[in-house]
Scaffold this motif. Structure first.
Motif, short mmCIF file in Angstrom:
data_model
loop_
_atom_site.label_atom_id
_atom_site.label_comp_id
_atom_site.label_asym_id
_atom_site.label_seq_id
_atom_site.Cartn_x
_atom_site.Cartn_y
_atom_site.Cartn_z
N GLY A 196 0.94 -1.36 0.08
CA GLY A 196 -0.01 -0.09 -0.06
C GLY A 196 0.82 1.30 -0.09
O GLY A 196 0.26 2.31 -0.09
N ASP A 197 1.93 1.13 0.14
CA ASP A 197 2.74 2.41 0.17
C ASP A 197 3.05 3.15 -1.20
O ASP A 197 3.35 2.22 -2.01
N LEU A 198 2.82 4.09 -1.41
CA LEU A 198 3.05 5.12 -2.62
C LEU A 198 4.45 5.20 -3.11
O LEU A 198 4.55 5.55 -4.15
N ASP A 199 5.38 5.08 -2.20
CA ASP A 199 6.83 5.16 -2.49
C ASP A 199 7.25 3.77 -2.80
O ASP A 199 7.61 2.98 -1.87
N PRO A 200 7.77 3.68 -4.18
CA PRO A 200 8.34 2.00 -4.44
C PRO A 200 9.47 2.15 -3.81
O PRO A 200 10.26 0.70 -3.51
N GLN A 201 10.51 2.92 -3.33
CA GLN A 201 11.56 2.92 -2.69
C GLN A 201 11.22 2.29 -1.25
O GLN A 201 12.39 2.06 -0.40
#
Length: 427
Positions: free
Chosen positions: A173-178
């Motif tokens: 669910g996180d928007l940051d792929p990193q």
């Protein structure tokens, strides 16, 4: 002595520091005092030499001095803090325990970013809630990445169940792929990684994260599975069990075979195993009857002659299966009647304890139901309360009482999907 150190830019400085490094004894106190007094600067080349000689109290002293600087160098803590030390870990925890709410002049972001990885590196279990708070907070991404690095450094000591939940949520669910992609990597490092990785395939992932997940699943070894089932007379396998095994084999990318207790012989080992493989043996049995207590040990002994066998508890003992069964029964309950669970008769104290536990977990009333034609005919006429047959696949009970109990459990979508997901996630 510190006063003899050539200044930065001097041609002799490097050779001087090399001689300092190779001295058999170095009195750290003189150098620490010079740094604290401002006589020396905390230059990287000097710290590289001193850090090798600092004991735990000296490294903590350096950290405290660093924290008091107006503009602390973010690189210094990682260079200095080399020992796993309780006092240093406690100091780190003290600095970060207030969480992101302390971000301001009290705790500059650069300081937090430098200390979060080191807090994890100290591998103190009590640091987990602090790292979790920083990781899940709506703060700058570089701070959350520092917290994730701290989680990675102490991965083996965190509470396993909580760790899986946090990392799975981050990956899905996180928007940051990193942040999401490294969370997938960390899940892949945990024991039984497939159980956490497989459900992510059904989530809507960032393309970069989905690619990472695919690589990790390919690299995760998958055991062939042997599913032990009741079967019908003469070893006949009900269609729903055959379909389950076929879909599971497709999902896992490894052989899945069924062994019916009613069959004359088990499947051929050559159909299931390659040399050196571990065999996963899963009893899809719902009650701790004679099959579980007597037949299963014999089956394990048989297959142990061909491979190392990893065998799992019988399905009826799995907490998630019991929870799904309770949900299915809740759909049958009425204000006037408690639902019934019709099951094959059992004997002995173990069976009695299990049935009592199952009633408590599901809210149903367990009713022993012999499969004799007379008993089933009588039950068909008298059954009034809503009922569910404790039968994974079609058998005499579900055949005779189809109108009263409905389809067997594997023909119910919720239970079938849960069982597929559980089996797919096995090693």
């Amino acid at each position: 002595m510190p006063a003899d150190l050539p200044p930065m830019g001097c041609a002799d400085r490097w050779s001087w520091l090399q001689r300092l490094r190779h001295q058999p004894e170095l009195v750290a106190e003189d150098w620490l005092a010079a740094l604290e007094a401002g006589v020396l600067g905390a230059d990287q080349d000097l710290l590289a030499v001193l850090a090798e000689r600092l004991d735990p109290p000296a490294q903590l002293r350096m950290l405290r001095w660093w924290r008091q600087q107006a503009k602390p160098d973010p690189a210094l803590p990682a260079q200095v803090l080399r020992h796993l030390d309780g006092a240093s870990a406690a100091w780190l925890l003290e600095q970060l325990a207030a969480g992101p709410a302390a971000l301001a002049a009290e705790l500059p972001p650069a300081v937090a970013a430098a200390l979060l990885p080191l807090l994890g590196h100290q591998r103190q279990r009590q640091a987990w809630p602090v790292l979790q708070a920083w990781l899940q907070a709506p703060i700058a991404r570089h701070l959350r990445r520092s917290a994730l690095e701290g989680v990675a450094r102490g991965l083996s000591v965190w509470p396993r169940a909580q760790l899986r939940v946090v990392l799975s949520a981050l990956a899905a669910g996180d928007l940051d792929p990193q942040l999401a992609a490294p969370a997938v990597d960390l899940l892949a490092r945990l024991p039984g990684a497939r159980r956490a990785l497989v459900p992510l395939r059904h989530c809507e992932l960032d393309p970069q994260v989905a690619e990472r997940l695919g690589r990790r699943l390919v690299a995760t070894p998958v055991q062939p599975l042997l599913l032990v089932v009741h079967g019908r007379a003469g070893g006949q396998l009900p269609a729903e069990l055959v379909a389950l095994a076929a879909e599971l084999e497709c999902r896992r990318g490894a052989p899945v075979r069924l062994q019916a207790l009613s069959a004359a012989a088990p499947p051929a080992a050559s159909e299931l195993l390659q040399p050196g493989q571990v065999l996963g043996l899963v009893p899809l049995l719902l009650l701790p009857g004679g099959h579980v207590r007597h037949d299963l040990p014999a089956i394990v002994r048989h297959w142990s002659a061909f491979a190392r066998v990893q065998h799992w508890p019988f399905l009826g003992a799995w907490p998630r299966w019991q929870a799904a069964l309770a949900k299915e029964l809740a759909g049958l309950a009425t204000q006037d009647a408690r639902p019934l669970l019709l099951h094959h008769p059992l004997e002995g104290p173990l069976a009695a304890r299990y049935l009592t536990s199952l009633e408590r977990r599901t809210g149903a009333h367990c009713v022993a139901t012999p499969y004799s034609a007379d008993h089933l005919a009588q039950l068909k006429l008298t059954l009034a309360a809503p009922a569910l047959a404790l039968a994974l696949a079609a058998n005499r009970l579900t055949d005779q009482l189809a109108e009263q109990v409905g389809p067997p459990l594997l023909q119910r979508p919720g239970l079938r999907q849960l069982l597929l997901a559980e089996l797919e996630g096995l090693p």
